[in-house]
Design a protein around this motif. Sequence first.
Motif, PDB file in Angstrom:
ATOM      1  N   LYS A 177     -86.115  -3.313  73.112  1.00 57.46           N
ATOM      2  CA  LYS A 177     -85.923  -4.749  72.902  1.00 57.46           C
ATOM      3  C   LYS A 177     -84.477  -5.100  72.555  1.00 57.46           C
ATOM      4  N   GLN A 178     -83.664  -4.107  72.237  1.00 59.21           N
ATOM      5  CA  GLN A 178     -82.267  -4.350  71.882  1.00 59.21           C
ATOM      6  C   GLN A 178     -81.401  -4.239  73.134  1.00 59.21           C
ATOM      7  N   ARG A 179     -80.894  -5.374  73.556  1.00 56.06           N
ATOM      8  CA  ARG A 179     -80.135  -5.410  74.810  1.00 56.06           C
ATOM      9  C   ARG A 179     -78.871  -4.558  74.726  1.00 56.06           C
ATOM     10  N   SER A 180     -78.148  -4.643  73.613  1.00 56.43           N
ATOM     11  CA  SER A 180     -76.902  -3.883  73.488  1.00 56.43           C
ATOM     12  C   SER A 180     -77.165  -2.376  73.534  1.00 56.43           C
ATOM     13  N   ALA A 181     -78.268  -1.938  72.904  1.00 54.51           N
ATOM     14  CA  ALA A 181     -78.595  -0.511  72.908  1.00 54.51           C
ATOM     15  C   ALA A 181     -78.918  -0.029  74.313  1.00 54.51           C
ATOM     16  N   MET A 182     -79.647  -0.819  75.069  1.00 51.68           N
ATOM     17  CA  MET A 182     -80.000  -0.422  76.432  1.00 51.68           C
ATOM     18  C   MET A 182     -78.782  -0.451  77.351  1.00 51.68           C
ATOM     19  N   ILE A 183     -77.870  -1.391  77.105  1.00 52.61           N
ATOM     20  CA  ILE A 183     -76.617  -1.397  77.875  1.00 52.61           C
ATOM     21  C   ILE A 183     -75.824  -0.126  77.570  1.00 52.61           C
ATOM     22  N   GLY A 184     -75.756   0.226  76.279  1.00 53.51           N
ATOM     23  CA  GLY A 184     -75.064   1.455  75.905  1.00 53.51           C
ATOM     24  C   GLY A 184     -75.699   2.680  76.530  1.00 53.51           C
ATOM     25  N   LEU A 185     -77.039   2.731  76.523  1.00 57.90           N
ATOM     26  CA  LEU A 185     -77.748   3.852  77.151  1.00 57.90           C
ATOM     27  C   LEU A 185     -77.452   3.895  78.641  1.00 57.90           C
ATOM     28  N   GLY A 186     -77.390   2.731  79.275  1.00 53.56           N
ATOM     29  CA  GLY A 186     -77.074   2.678  80.699  1.00 53.56           C
ATOM     30  C   GLY A 186     -75.677   3.210  80.994  1.00 53.56           C
ATOM     31  N   ILE A 187     -74.708   2.867  80.140  1.00 51.64           N
ATOM     32  CA  ILE A 187     -73.333   3.365  80.316  1.00 51.64           C
ATOM     33  C   ILE A 187     -73.294   4.880  80.169  1.00 51.64           C
ATOM     34  N   VAL A 188     -73.987   5.388  79.146  1.00 57.20           N
ATOM     35  CA  VAL A 188     -74.011   6.836  78.913  1.00 57.20           C
ATOM     36  C   VAL A 188     -74.649   7.565  80.095  1.00 57.20           C
ATOM     37  N   LEU A 189     -75.791   7.076  80.556  1.00 56.03           N
ATOM     38  CA  LEU A 189     -76.468   7.710  81.689  1.00 56.03           C
ATOM     39  C   LEU A 189     -75.614   7.633  82.945  1.00 56.03           C
ATOM     40  N   PHE A 190     -74.889   6.531  83.103  1.00 51.12           N
ATOM     41  CA  PHE A 190     -74.008   6.384  84.268  1.00 51.12           C
ATOM     42  C   PHE A 190     -72.947   7.489  84.294  1.00 51.12           C
ATOM     43  N   PHE A 191     -72.298   7.727  83.154  1.00 53.79           N
ATOM     44  CA  PHE A 191     -71.258   8.757  83.113  1.00 53.79           C
ATOM     45  C   PHE A 191     -71.852  10.161  83.247  1.00 53.79           C
ATOM     46  N   ILE A 192     -73.056  10.362  82.717  1.00 50.54           N
ATOM     47  CA  ILE A 192     -73.707  11.662  82.883  1.00 50.54           C
ATOM     48  C   ILE A 192     -73.992  11.930  84.355  1.00 50.54           C
ATOM     49  N   ILE A 193     -74.505  10.926  85.050  1.00 48.09           N
ATOM     50  CA  ILE A 193     -74.796  11.070  86.477  1.00 48.09           C
ATOM     51  C   ILE A 193     -73.515  11.286  87.270  1.00 48.09           C
ATOM     52  N   VAL A 194     -72.467  10.542  86.910  1.00 43.59           N
ATOM     53  CA  VAL A 194     -71.175  10.701  87.584  1.00 43.59           C
ATOM     54  C   VAL A 194     -70.649  12.124  87.415  1.00 43.59           C
ATOM     55  N   GLY A 195     -70.747  12.653  86.197  1.00 45.36           N
ATOM     56  CA  GLY A 195     -70.277  14.007  85.961  1.00 45.36           C
ATOM     57  C   GLY A 195     -71.070  15.049  86.742  1.00 45.36           C
ATOM     58  N   ILE A 196     -72.387  14.875  86.796  1.00 51.45           N
ATOM     59  CA  ILE A 196     -73.230  15.835  87.519  1.00 51.45           C
ATOM     60  C   ILE A 196     -72.977  15.784  89.014  1.00 51.45           C
ATOM     61  N   LEU A 197     -72.824  14.581  89.543  1.00 52.35           N
ATOM     62  CA  LEU A 197     -72.672  14.402  90.990  1.00 52.35           C
ATOM     63  C   LEU A 197     -71.216  14.280  91.429  1.00 52.35           C
ATOM     64  N   ALA A 198     -70.291  14.746  90.603  1.00 55.03           N
ATOM     65  CA  ALA A 198     -68.864  14.611  90.917  1.00 55.03           C
ATOM     66  C   ALA A 198     -68.495  15.142  92.301  1.00 55.03           C
ATOM     67  N   PRO A 199     -68.947  16.360  92.709  1.00 56.97           N
ATOM     68  CA  PRO A 199     -68.573  16.855  94.043  1.00 56.97           C
ATOM     69  C   PRO A 199     -69.171  16.024  95.173  1.00 56.97           C
ATOM     70  N   VAL A 200     -70.266  15.298  94.890  1.00 57.94           N
ATOM     71  CA  VAL A 200     -70.888  14.457  95.915  1.00 57.94           C
ATOM     72  C   VAL A 200     -70.190  13.108  96.004  1.00 57.94           C
ATOM     73  N   ILE A 201     -69.764  12.595  94.859  1.00 58.79           N
ATOM     74  CA  ILE A 201     -69.136  11.272  94.824  1.00 58.79           C
ATOM     75  C   ILE A 201     -67.784  11.274  95.521  1.00 58.79           C
ATOM     76  N   THR A 202     -67.024  12.340  95.339  1.00 55.38           N
ATOM     77  CA  THR A 202     -65.700  12.419  95.960  1.00 55.38           C
ATOM     78  C   THR A 202     -65.477  13.813  96.543  1.00 55.38           C
ATOM     79  N   SER A 203     -64.822  13.856  97.668  1.00 56.18           N
ATOM     80  CA  SER A 203     -64.558  15.135  98.334  1.00 56.18           C
ATOM     81  C   SER A 203     -63.114  15.585  98.141  1.00 56.18           C
ATOM     82  N   GLN A 204     -62.297  14.757  97.516  1.00 56.79           N
ATOM     83  CA  GLN A 204     -60.892  15.118  97.333  1.00 56.79           C
ATOM     84  C   GLN A 204     -60.739  16.081  96.164  1.00 56.79           C
ATOM     85  N   PRO A 205     -59.766  16.995  96.240  1.00 59.73           N
ATOM     86  CA  PRO A 205     -59.545  17.932  95.128  1.00 59.73           C
ATOM     87  C   PRO A 205     -58.900  17.208  93.942  1.00 59.73           C
TER      88      PRO A 205
END
Length: 297
Positions: free
Chosen positions: A32-60
């Motif tokens: 029910k806390q909008r700010s907390a869910m936004i924060g969770l969304g930001i955290v999950l976004f960076f976690i996904i970005v870190g895991i999928l880094a080789p897929v997101i970009t092919s440049q060294p």
Amino acid sequence: MKTIVQRVPEKTIINNSVKKSIWMDSWKKLKKQRSAMIGLGIVLFFIIVGILAPVITSQPYDGFNPKETLISPNAQHLFGTDDQGRDIFTRIVFGARISLWIGFFSVIGSIIVGSILGLIAGFYGKWLDAIISRFFDIMLAFPSILLAIAIVAILGPSLFNALVAIAIINIPTYGRLIRSRVLSVKEEEYIMAARITGMSDGRILFQHILPNSITPIIVQGTLGIATAILEAAALGFLGLGAQPGQAEWGKMLADSRQFITIAPWTLLFPGFAIMLVVIGFNMFGDGLRDALDPKMK
């Protein structure tokens, strides 16, 4: 022939259902806390970005291209390039792995060591409590970043040593927190009953006291990840963390500070990444604290 049926104590069933109810209520309140869910969304976004880094970009992220140095953001290089022609977007994407890795594992190390020391100090008291508490006081007497710099200077500049230093300087925070909880929980009636039945100190500590003291540790750990990421960035900026070639946000800031007037994007994007992930953890940690605090219900 008689069949033996082993009955599960009703008290155990009730306690398990109560614990599940508490966690479910906390999750409902957190949603029910909008700010907390936004924060969770930001955290999950960076976690996904870190895991999928080789897929997101092919440049060294550690290449060198002198023909493309300090190129402003464009369609080919979304965040531009640095003074060595490396794609900044790629380095930020791979840098998410390093920052989150340092944040999570340094906090886990601090919690493990701090919790063990706090449990011992709070449960046994007397001279053990005095020694451990004085150890915490001595560490807290030094500014955390200066203590981290001293530890890395002794161990040697490296990313792993920076992680160890950050874990060490945060041990007193979790140790004192768990100690204060143990001092109150160990006086409860069910702890007295466990002692009377002959239960060992180890079982009392890890089966009864620790589970009932873990809530504030979870909240503090969530907020501590943001602090650890900032401390890692500071050590990287000073050249004591990530070494040349590694895609770490603090090191990226240090390498680009001389280009702040002619190529501001080299500092803007890594600085924004640090700010965003720290805000995400802080927002989620604040919401988690409110959701798990019985006084807020």
